[in-house]
Each structure stands twice: as C-alpha cells, then as structure tokens.
Enzyme design. Structure first.
Site, short mmCIF file in Angstrom:
data_model
loop_
_atom_site.label_atom_id
_atom_site.label_comp_id
_atom_site.label_asym_id
_atom_site.label_seq_id
_atom_site.Cartn_x
_atom_site.Cartn_y
_atom_site.Cartn_z
N HIS A 1 0.82 -1.21 0.00
CA HIS A 1 0.00 0.00 0.00
C HIS A 1 0.86 1.26 0.00
CE1 HIS A 1 -3.44 -2.43 2.03
NE2 HIS A 1 -3.81 -2.14 0.80
N CYS B 1 -3.01 0.77 9.99
CA CYS B 1 -4.02 -0.17 9.50
C CYS B 1 -5.08 -0.52 10.54
CB CYS B 1 -3.36 -1.47 9.06
SG CYS B 1 -2.11 -1.32 7.80
#
Length: 266
Positions: free
Chosen positions: A169, A257
């Site tokens: 990511h 996250c």
C-alpha cells in the site's frame, strides 16, 4: 515549535479475528502470522495510546471468517465529515466491510463505491489540504476515479502516484508526521513527489517499514526496531512513541491499519 497534526476526535477499530493465523501475508515479512496473543497485545498497545489521550474508541467485534478484519483502515477514506466506503482489492476481504461501513453511518455522511472500482484505504493519505492516492495491486484506476470525484468536493488537491512493487500500500511506506513533511521509503523514483511542496525524509530500504507512522499531536507512534523513522521525528522536535508491531507486520499490517480516525469537519 514544530507545527503538528491534531489527534483524532474518535477512532473505530476491530478485534483481532480468532482465525488470525490465516491472514494474508508475504509482503513485509518472511514469516507468516503465527501468534494471535501477540497480535492482540500489539493491537491493544495501539488502543492504549488513544485511551491515554482520552480519544474515544469504538471497538467492533472480530469475525472468525475474516482473518484480516482487524485492518479496518482499508474499508473507508474519511475526509472531514464525509466518508467513502471502499470496495477492497482483495476479494477474500470484502466480507469484512459491512460492519465497518455500518459503524460509519451515525458519524459521517457516507458515499459508496460502485461497479468494478477497487480501493484500499491503506492506499490513501488524507492531509488537510490534499489527498494522495497510490495506484497499487489493490487500488485500480476506476477506484481512483471515484475517489477523485469524492475528494474534489472537499476542495483538496488530489494527487496520484504509483506504489512501488515492493510495497502493498501507499501509506505502508509514505506518511506525514507533521504538516509539510513526508517520511518515505527508499525505492521511489526521484520525481514521484516533485511539485507537492513537501520536505521529503527518505529512509533506507532496510528501514522501510518504519515509514508508516501515526501522528497523535506532538507524539508520533512508530514501529519499534526502525530507528531511522524515530530519528526523523526527533529531528523535527516531535516525540516518537515506539510500539512493537512484529506480529502485525507478519500479516502485512502496520500501525495505521488498525484504526479508522475521525478529525471533524473541514
């Protein structure tokens, strides 16, 4: 004194799944997730940092059928008092979204992605004046197009960059510890952030996991064992708060996250 971001006003998180050891993995570590107690403890350590600062936390129940469900950040992009409910790039994770999207409804105005667009929240860095999105294996062009339409309503500048193949990511390897500053991993093309107006702090490739930091005012949460990021933060006159993330890392997760964060209206 270095200008800093305010801490969030509210946080959504989710319990670690009882099937944690089946979580997706292979990007950040050669080891697979293997210790649910360690994952729970590391998750709780992050929550304790919010609690210590009197930041309200909503904890959603875990799901035994969704090994990755603790990674709630991927399920929405929050910009001011609006949220884009995302469609995740990994099909095996899409069943995780409904409880997270439902929890957003009484807090912000929610728009939903449509069609074949995919977007993970971990590919989006939301800043006060701009939003940066990473094109990646989880976020496609249609997802980016829908995000751009959503973001431009906020008046923010919108940027698209390509996430290097070694990272899952964008914000795994690119975050902002303070206004005007980006911490990134070595491995980006030199021109990637030209014209963005940031002071760039590049970490050695071996320290790349440390590029994911979470600002809580003057205190910045950092992954323990990656001193290059802590050094950048100290040099900015801010306080690094190192936390052990090793088991979270085995499941391709990072500090950010583990929560969805709300900062109030624009």
């Amino acid at each position: 004194m270095m200008e800093h971001y305010p801490p969030p006003l509210h946080v959504i998180t989710r319990e670690v799944s009882s099937s944690w050891t089946s979580a997706l993995h292979g990007h950040f570590s050669n080891e697979s997730p293997n210790d649910i107690v360690a994952a729970q403890n590391q998750h709780q350590d992050v929550l304790d940092e919010f609690t210590t600062r009197s930041i309200p936390i909503e904890v959603l129940a875990g799901d035994a059928d969704s090994p990755d469900c603790v990674f709630v950040e991927d399920h929405a992009v929050i910009v001011g008092n609006r949220a884009l409910a995302t469609r995740l790039g990994a099909p095996s994770r899409r069943a995780e979204s409904q409880p997270v999207h439902a929890a957003l409804l009484d807090k912000v105005e929610v728009a939903h992605m449509e069609g074949a667009g995919t977007l993970d929240g971990g590919d989006v860095l939301v800043l006060p004046e701009r939003v940066i999105v990473g094109r990646s294996r989880r976020t496609n062009d249609e997802g980016i197009k829908q995000l751009e339409k959503f973001v431009l309503k906020s008046g923010r500048v919108f940027h698209v960059v390509d996430v290097p193949s070694f990272s899952l990511h964008l914000i795994s390897i690119c975050t902002s510890p303070a206004p005007g500053h980006l911490i990134i991993s070595e491995g980006w093309p030199a021109s990637t952030f030209d014209g963005f107006g940031f002071h760039i702090h590049q970490l050695p490739f071996s320290q790349s996991y440390g590029a994911n930091v979470l600002p809580l005012g003057e205190d910045i949460l950092v992954a323990e064992g990656f001193p290059a990021a802590s050094k950048v933060i100290e040099d900015l006159g801010l306080r690094p708060i190192p936390l052990n993330m090793e088991e979270i890392r085995r499941a391709d997760g990072s500090l950010t996250c583990l929560s969805l964060r709300f900062y109030g209206p624009d």
